[in-house]
Design a protein around this motif. Structure first.
Motif, PDB file in Angstrom:
ATOM      1  N   ALA A  60       1.226  -1.123  -0.229  1.00 39.10           N
ATOM      2  CA  ALA A  60      -0.344  -0.444   0.535  1.00 39.10           C
ATOM      3  C   ALA A  60       0.937   1.177  -0.205  1.00 39.10           C
ATOM      4  O   ALA A  60       1.210   2.012  -0.839  1.00 39.10           O
ATOM      5  N   TYR A  77      -5.130  -1.912  -3.423  1.00 40.24           N
ATOM      6  CA  TYR A  77      -4.886  -2.696  -2.089  1.00 40.24           C
ATOM      7  C   TYR A  77      -5.582  -2.085  -1.504  1.00 40.24           C
ATOM      8  O   TYR A  77      -5.927  -2.871  -0.278  1.00 40.24           O
ATOM      9  N   TRP A  78      -6.223  -1.127  -1.679  1.00 44.19           N
ATOM     10  CA  TRP A  78      -7.782  -0.873  -0.709  1.00 44.19           C
ATOM     11  C   TRP A  78      -8.665  -1.842  -0.808  1.00 44.19           C
ATOM     12  O   TRP A  78      -9.875  -1.683  -0.155  1.00 44.19           O
ATOM     13  N   LEU A  81      -8.894  -6.040   2.709  1.00 45.45           N
ATOM     14  CA  LEU A  81      -9.404  -6.076   4.330  1.00 45.45           C
ATOM     15  C   LEU A  81      -8.460  -6.756   5.035  1.00 45.45           C
ATOM     16  O   LEU A  81      -8.363  -7.760   4.924  1.00 45.45           O
ATOM     17  N   LEU A  87     -11.117  -1.604   8.188  1.00 43.06           N
ATOM     18  CA  LEU A  87     -10.266  -1.044   7.009  1.00 43.06           C
ATOM     19  C   LEU A  87      -9.117  -1.550   8.119  1.00 43.06           C
ATOM     20  O   LEU A  87      -8.807  -1.531   9.205  1.00 43.06           O
ATOM     21  N   ASN A  88      -8.095  -0.761   7.127  1.00 43.45           N
ATOM     22  CA  ASN A  88      -6.849  -1.118   8.025  1.00 43.45           C
ATOM     23  C   ASN A  88      -6.290  -0.246   8.072  1.00 43.45           C
ATOM     24  O   ASN A  88      -6.114   1.202   7.310  1.00 43.45           O
ATOM     25  N   GLU A  89      -5.920   0.542  10.044  1.00 42.05           N
ATOM     26  CA  GLU A  89      -5.968   2.002   9.777  1.00 42.05           C
ATOM     27  C   GLU A  89      -4.133   2.231   9.818  1.00 42.05           C
ATOM     28  O   GLU A  89      -3.542   3.666   9.475  1.00 42.05           O
ATOM     29  N   PHE A  91      -2.911   1.161   6.327  1.00 41.35           N
ATOM     30  CA  PHE A  91      -2.435   1.921   5.251  1.00 41.35           C
ATOM     31  C   PHE A  91      -2.479   3.925   5.032  1.00 41.35           C
ATOM     32  O   PHE A  91      -2.633   4.281   6.156  1.00 41.35           O
ATOM     33  N   SER A  97      -8.816   8.039   4.729  1.00 38.27           N
ATOM     34  CA  SER A  97      -8.802   7.000   3.329  1.00 38.27           C
ATOM     35  C   SER A  97      -8.814   5.628   3.029  1.00 38.27           C
ATOM     36  O   SER A  97      -9.491   6.064   1.213  1.00 38.27           O
ATOM     37  N   HIS A  98      -8.589   5.172   3.515  1.00 36.57           N
ATOM     38  CA  HIS A  98      -9.051   3.555   3.323  1.00 36.57           C
ATOM     39  C   HIS A  98     -10.956   3.821   2.664  1.00 36.57           C
ATOM     40  O   HIS A  98     -11.255   3.534   2.094  1.00 36.57           O
ATOM     41  N   LYS A  99     -11.273   4.505   3.615  1.00 32.29           N
ATOM     42  CA  LYS A  99     -12.463   4.515   3.774  1.00 32.29           C
ATOM     43  C   LYS A  99     -13.205   5.404   2.629  1.00 32.29           C
ATOM     44  O   LYS A  99     -14.378   4.662   1.496  1.00 32.29           O
TER      45      LYS A  99
END
Length: 129
Positions: A60, A77-78, A81, A87-89, A91, A97-99
């Motif tokens: 990522a 990459y998003w 999960l 979601l990956n904090e 990233f 940003s992931h959201k």
């Protein structure tokens, strides 16, 4: 944790990235599916999720770094999960940003306590790599 005698594979970064690249638009994968796929490939019971998680995060970050140089690594990459659709904090840009990247593709992100996950993520999981 792994017991002595348990067969696990220590994944290598390129194998993880290869799987991440295969997740098409409208689909998702979690680290669990990535590990199951790699374990199956290597004929072992499991894979090291800690190592796989580090490689996912590294990929990522590499994507975002290359983007600054106007290069596309082709790793969505998003769409990868954490277990249970979270979601990956870690990233780039954190959870926000992931959201945004997921919502951009039409996924509904909901909050559960302090964490975020993709609603009904199971319905979007890639079946086979």
């Amino acid at each position: 944790g792994a017991e002595v005698g348990d067969e696990i594979v220590l994944v290598n970064p390129s194998e993880v990235v290869e799987l991440m690249k295969k997740v098409p638009s409208g689909k998702l994968v979690t680290i669990v599916e990535i590990c199951k796929s790699l374990a199956k490939k290597h004929h072992v019971k499991g894979c090291c999720t800690l190592t796989a998680g580090i490689f996912i995060m590294t990929a990522a970050n590499a994507v975002e770094e290359e983007k600054k140089e106007h290069r596309d690594l082709g790793i969505p990459y998003w769409r990868t999960l954490k277990a249970d659709g979270f979601l990956n904090e870690k990233f780039p840009g954190g959870v926000e940003s992931h959201k945004a990247l997921l919502e951009n593709e039409g996924f509904k992100v909901v909050q559960k306590g302090k964490r975020y996950f993709v609603e009904n993520y199971q319905n979007f999981l890639i079946e086979e790599f």
